[in-house]
Scaffold this motif. Structure first.
Motif, PDB file in Angstrom:
ATOM      1  N   GLU A 103       1.201  -1.449  -0.195  1.00 29.61           N
ATOM      2  CA  GLU A 103       0.019   0.328  -0.282  1.00 29.61           C
ATOM      3  C   GLU A 103       1.047   1.202   0.846  1.00 29.61           C
ATOM      4  OE1 GLU A 103      -2.188   2.406   3.625  1.00 29.61           O
ATOM      5  OE2 GLU A 103      -3.828  -0.162   2.064  1.00 29.61           O
ATOM      6  N   SER A 105       0.481   5.456  -0.081  1.00 25.14           N
ATOM      7  CA  SER A 105      -0.362   6.781   0.120  1.00 25.14           C
ATOM      8  C   SER A 105      -0.004   7.872   0.045  1.00 25.14           C
ATOM      9  CB  SER A 105      -1.389   5.982   1.303  1.00 25.14           C
ATOM     10  OG  SER A 105      -0.749   6.218   2.226  1.00 25.14           O
ATOM     11  N   ASP A 137      -9.585  13.465   2.917  1.00 26.13           N
ATOM     12  CA  ASP A 137      -8.887  13.838   4.198  1.00 26.13           C
ATOM     13  C   ASP A 137      -8.546  14.776   5.070  1.00 26.13           C
ATOM     14  OD1 ASP A 137      -5.098  14.197   5.177  1.00 26.13           O
ATOM     15  OD2 ASP A 137      -5.931  11.958   5.736  1.00 26.13           O
ATOM     16  N   ARG A 142      -6.338  11.944  -0.560  1.00 21.96           N
ATOM     17  CA  ARG A 142      -5.671  11.261   0.159  1.00 21.96           C
ATOM     18  C   ARG A 142      -5.494  10.352  -1.300  1.00 21.96           C
ATOM     19  NH1 ARG A 142      -4.324   6.429   3.339  1.00 21.96           N
ATOM     20  NH2 ARG A 142      -6.723   6.639   4.358  1.00 21.96           N
ATOM     21  N   TYR A 143      -4.530   9.711  -2.058  1.00 24.33           N
ATOM     22  CA  TYR A 143      -4.850   8.638  -2.874  1.00 24.33           C
ATOM     23  C   TYR A 143      -3.553   7.722  -2.255  1.00 24.33           C
ATOM     24  CZ  TYR A 143      -3.888   7.266  -8.083  1.00 24.33           C
ATOM     25  OH  TYR A 143      -4.206   6.142  -9.168  1.00 24.33           O
ATOM     26  N   VAL A 144      -4.348   6.298  -1.789  1.00 20.97           N
ATOM     27  CA  VAL A 144      -4.282   5.493  -2.194  1.00 20.97           C
ATOM     28  C   VAL A 144      -4.236   4.253  -2.669  1.00 20.97           C
ATOM     29  CG1 VAL A 144      -4.717   3.548  -0.006  1.00 20.97           C
ATOM     30  CG2 VAL A 144      -4.638   5.926  -0.040  1.00 20.97           C
ATOM     31  N   ARG A 146      -3.255  -0.037  -3.552  1.00 22.58           N
ATOM     32  CA  ARG A 146      -2.900  -1.344  -3.329  1.00 22.58           C
ATOM     33  C   ARG A 146      -2.761  -1.983  -4.311  1.00 22.58           C
ATOM     34  NH1 ARG A 146      -7.832   0.941  -0.782  1.00 22.58           N
ATOM     35  NH2 ARG A 146      -7.352   1.900   1.186  1.00 22.58           N
TER      36      ARG A 146
END
Length: 179
Positions: A103, A105, A137, A142-144, A146
């Motif tokens: 992950e 982020s 956020d 916020r860019y996540v 996975r």
């Protein structure tokens, strides 16, 4: 005489506005048709949603009949529904066995998915699943990302270090889990 492992398999794909009950409505209908699900995915994409599954069709049910019955469901009103024969072996190969989850982020950065996926390629790692989301956020968004990946054991440590170093260079957080 060998049998074709793809006989009786179909790929069901739907794309429509996201709504509560979508997965339940689709999978219940498939079950009622006597269909067994194999690999399946669901994702919200913006205000839309995508469902895909490899399905084992019972004898006598055609791809066209299944597409027509899915298209008539009220839960899929306005959906793009596509049902096609599945021509690949339904048994996942060794590269589909997830060995690690990664992950990354932080702030969104153009080309981030391409950059990180190229690192996996350099280390012969196969991306089995990818999920990318922009989440609210306290500081804005916020860019996540996975990744569920299959990394050869002998290359895992250096691959994960390269991903973590790239994330750190870009001011992003990186977490990894070994399965």
């Amino acid at each position: 005489m060998a049998t074709d492992p793809t006989a009786g398999l179909a790929l069901v794909s739907t794309f429509c506005p996201d709504r509560v009950g979508l997965v339940s409505g689709i999978t219940s209908h498939l079950f009622e048709q006597g269909i067994n699900l194999r690999d399946a995915t669901f994702a919200s994409l913006g205000s839309g949603a995508e469902f895909s599954a490899v399905c084992e069709l019972p004898s006598g049910l055609t791809v066209a009949e299944l597409q027509a019955s899915l298209s008539s469901l009220p839960i899929l009103s306005g959906a793009e529904v596509k049902v096609t024969p599945f021509a690949f072996d339904p048994q996942p190969g060794p590269q589909a066995m997830v060995t690690h989850r990664v992950e990354v982020s932080g702030g969104d950065q153009p080309g981030l998915v391409a950059r990180l996926s190229e690192i996996f390629t350099q280390f012969d790692a196969n991306i089995v699943r990818l999920d990318a989301q922009t989440l609210p956020d306290r500081a804005g968004e916020r860019y996540v990302l996975r990744f569920s990946v299959s990394i050869p054991a002998e290359r895992a440590e250096v691959c994960l270090s390269a991903v973590a170093n790239t994330a750190e260079t870009l001011g992003l957080n990186c977490q990894t889990d070994t399965l």
